[in-house]
Design an enzyme around this catalytic site. Structure first.
Site, PDB file in Angstrom:
ATOM      1  N   ARG A  49      47.497   7.063   7.628  1.00 17.41           N
ATOM      2  CA  ARG A  49      47.848   8.442   8.046  1.00 17.41           C
ATOM      3  C   ARG A  49      46.586   9.311   8.027  1.00 17.41           C
ATOM      4  O   ARG A  49      46.429  10.204   8.837  1.00 17.41           O
ATOM      5  CB  ARG A  49      48.948   9.025   7.153  1.00 17.41           C
ATOM      6  CG  ARG A  49      49.213  10.497   7.425  1.00 17.41           C
ATOM      7  CD  ARG A  49      50.603  11.000   7.029  1.00 17.41           C
ATOM      8  NE  ARG A  49      51.109  10.450   5.792  1.00 17.41           N
ATOM      9  CZ  ARG A  49      50.682  10.821   4.564  1.00 17.41           C
ATOM     10  NH1 ARG A  49      49.768  11.748   4.420  1.00 17.41           N
ATOM     11  NH2 ARG A  49      51.203  10.260   3.501  1.00 17.41           N
ATOM     12  N   TYR A 101      54.032  26.624  28.964  1.00 15.96           N
ATOM     13  CA  TYR A 101      54.913  25.469  28.820  1.00 15.96           C
ATOM     14  C   TYR A 101      56.139  25.833  27.959  1.00 15.96           C
ATOM     15  O   TYR A 101      55.992  26.416  26.876  1.00 15.96           O
ATOM     16  CB  TYR A 101      54.108  24.335  28.169  1.00 15.96           C
ATOM     17  CG  TYR A 101      54.923  23.111  27.865  1.00 15.96           C
ATOM     18  CD1 TYR A 101      55.483  22.352  28.893  1.00 15.96           C
ATOM     19  CD2 TYR A 101      55.145  22.715  26.555  1.00 15.96           C
ATOM     20  CE1 TYR A 101      56.229  21.236  28.606  1.00 15.96           C
ATOM     21  CE2 TYR A 101      55.895  21.591  26.267  1.00 15.96           C
ATOM     22  CZ  TYR A 101      56.435  20.850  27.302  1.00 15.96           C
ATOM     23  OH  TYR A 101      57.180  19.748  27.019  1.00 15.96           O
ATOM     24  N   ASP A 173      45.245  25.983  25.848  1.00 16.95           N
ATOM     25  CA  ASP A 173      45.940  24.762  26.277  1.00 16.95           C
ATOM     26  C   ASP A 173      45.306  24.352  27.609  1.00 16.95           C
ATOM     27  O   ASP A 173      45.506  25.004  28.641  1.00 16.95           O
ATOM     28  CB  ASP A 173      47.438  25.054  26.435  1.00 16.95           C
ATOM     29  CG  ASP A 173      48.243  23.806  26.827  1.00 16.95           C
ATOM     30  OD1 ASP A 173      47.650  22.859  27.379  1.00 16.95           O
ATOM     31  OD2 ASP A 173      49.467  23.803  26.597  1.00 16.95           O
ATOM     32  N   LYS A 198      49.550  13.748  29.449  1.00 15.48           N
ATOM     33  CA  LYS A 198      49.430  14.060  30.871  1.00 15.48           C
ATOM     34  C   LYS A 198      48.158  13.410  31.446  1.00 15.48           C
ATOM     35  O   LYS A 198      48.086  12.204  31.508  1.00 15.48           O
ATOM     36  CB  LYS A 198      49.474  15.576  31.056  1.00 15.48           C
ATOM     37  CG  LYS A 198      50.567  16.286  30.220  1.00 15.48           C
ATOM     38  CD  LYS A 198      51.969  15.940  30.641  1.00 15.48           C
ATOM     39  CE  LYS A 198      53.042  16.395  29.653  1.00 15.48           C
ATOM     40  NZ  LYS A 198      53.023  17.785  29.236  1.00 15.48           N
TER      41      LYS A 198
HETATM   42  C1  LIG Z   1      53.575  18.602  28.249  1.00 11.94           C
HETATM   43  C2  LIG Z   1      52.850  19.825  27.828  1.00 11.94           C
HETATM   44  C3  LIG Z   1      52.775  20.200  26.479  1.00 11.94           C
HETATM   45  C4  LIG Z   1      53.484  19.432  25.381  1.00 11.94           C
HETATM   46  O1  LIG Z   1      52.949  18.175  25.196  1.00 11.94           O
HETATM   47  P1  LIG Z   1      53.827  16.870  24.721  1.00 11.94           P
HETATM   48  O2  LIG Z   1      52.831  15.790  24.769  1.00 11.94           O
HETATM   49  O3  LIG Z   1      54.953  16.734  25.675  1.00 11.94           O
HETATM   50  O4  LIG Z   1      54.301  17.181  23.339  1.00 11.94           O
HETATM   51  C5  LIG Z   1      52.040  21.333  26.171  1.00 11.94           C
HETATM   52  N1  LIG Z   1      51.435  22.070  27.128  1.00 11.94           N
HETATM   53  C6  LIG Z   1      51.496  21.738  28.423  1.00 11.94           C
HETATM   54  C7  LIG Z   1      50.794  22.592  29.431  1.00 11.94           C
HETATM   55  C8  LIG Z   1      52.207  20.625  28.833  1.00 11.94           C
HETATM   56  O5  LIG Z   1      52.298  20.318  30.136  1.00 11.94           O
END
Ligand SMILES: *Cc1c(COP(=O)(O)O)cnc(C)c1O
Length: 382
Positions: A49, A101, A173, A198
């Site tokens: 961890r 998001y 982000d 993504k």
């Molecule tokens: C998908 C997404 C998230 C969240 O990420 P996960 O891997 O699904 O937990 C946060 N910000 C954006 C812009 C996203 O597209």
């Protein structure tokens, strides 16, 4: 190393031959613990961890591709966001973008508000809206650019200047742009957050998140949260993201090229009303996008002239190459209905206030042949 060009950097980031075998790819260290020769005598690894060599290679790679000093990998994008908010204490205020998001909004409002953290949502595309709500309680500014799903652009450099003056932490982000198109740390951000699920992973086969930063004390605090709260990714998932990063530049180049073709096609279709894509010269913050990004990516949204949910639903269920699914950033194209899918956790009035209408359709444009993608949209929109 920072003088390396992007393609070289992405391919070699974090990659060292395995010292015991020479394996060119970092092995998947599928282990929970590490043997010590006597108490405290170990090679820097005690319990998985806290430390894992596959994760360590990925974390080095994450830092390199975002021009940062430190990277931390989490079990999902929202787990990475969760760790950032855990830097705060009850009474602290967060200034956050009003268009982001849905899962981030849900985490802020449904989980953290009840711990006494206050979130103030503003339209960050005009940075004066941030200055207007700053107070001595402000501890964090959270922005997303381009935003999901409306492709709004916030000036990262301008916000970072405001943030530095106010002594707040700025977290960006960077999921939609990916480090191929934009590096927020270079523009003064303190933390970059990614849903590695993504573009970094890129093949729709892993859930993972990342934080990258330059400040050592911030890294120490976030590492403490990572190991104490335990939202760490498994070694196989780390291997997948490491592998994804090696082709990020090749994929992003194609996502961008296809994005241009599809954006222009949609704009020329008489049944389409609005196309939200930051590459258009008349996009409200196109100049800022051009300044802080190296291209416009593979994400866009659009509405039909017939704004009914039925008309949108017909398109959403008629595409053949674009699969109807949540998520984005994979090699295959996806189509999505934000109002009922990715952004359903945002109350309808909030959504509509921010321009996220019931008929909005979002595309994650993959790296298939652009002509085939246009043909698919043609037959679906009619
Ligand atoms: C998908 C997404 C998230 C969240 O990420 P996960 O891997 O699904 O937990 C946060 N910000 C954006 C812009 C996203 O597209």
């Amino acid at each position: 190393m920072s003088s390396q060009k992007i393609a070289t950097k992405f391919i070699h980031a974090g990659a060292e031959p395995d010292p015991s075998t020479g394996a060119i790819m970092t092995p998947i260290f599928q282990t929970s613990t590490y043997v010590q020769s006597s108490p405290g005598q170990h090679k820097g690894y005690e319990y998985a961890r806290s430390q894992n060599p596959t994760r360590a290679a990925l974390e080095t790679a994450l830092a390199v591709i975002e021009n940062g000093k430190y990277g931390l990998a989490f079990s999902s994008g929202v787990a990475a966001t969760d760790a950032v908010i855990k830097l705060l204490s009850p009474g602290d205020e967060v200034i956050a973008a009003n268009d982001m998001y849905g899962g981030t909004y849900r985490l802020f409002t449904k989980v953290f508000e009840k711990f006494g953290i206050k979130f103030i949502y503003v339209d960050t595309t005009d940075v004066n809206n941030i200055t207007a709500v700053l107070s001595e309680k402000s501890k964090l500014i959270w922005i997303e650019t381009p935003t999901n799903p409306l492709m709004n652009i916030t000036d990262i450099l301008a916000v970072s200047k405001i943030s530095k003056k106010a002594g707040t932490i700025l977290c960006v982000d960077n999921t939609f742009a990916s480090p191929y198109l934009q590096n927020p740390l270079d523009l003064g951000a303190d933390i970059v957050m990614h849903s590695s699920t993504k573009y970094l992973g890129g093949h729709s086969d892993v859930i993972q998140g990342a934080l990258i930063m330059n400040d050592e004390s911030l890294k120490d605090q976030l590492y403490f949260i990572q190991k104490s709260c335990g939202a760490v990714p498994g070694p196989f998932d780390c291997f997948l993201v490491l592998r994804g990063i090696k082709t990020l530049h090749v994929r992003m180049k194609q996502h961008c090229e296809n994005g241009i073709v599809i954006a222009n096609y949609l704009r020329s279709n008489p049944k389409v009303d609005r196309v939200f894509w930051c590459g258009f010269l008349d996009h409200p913050n196109h100049d800022i996008a051009k300044k802080q990004m190296r291209g416009f990516g593979g994400m866009l949204s659009f509405t039909l002239k017939d704004s009914s949910v039925e008309a949108a639903t017909k398109v959403l269920s008629s595409t053949k190459l674009f699969s109807l699914a949540e998520s984005l950033g994979g090699v295959e194209s996806l189509i999505n209905h934000p109002a009922s899918m990715t952004h359903a956790s945002i109350p309808r009035e909030e959504r509509l206030k921010n321009g996220l209408t019931d008929g909005l359709i979002r595309l994650s444009i993959g790296i298939e042949d652009a002509e085939d993608l246009v043909e698919d949209l043609k037959q679906a929109i009619g």
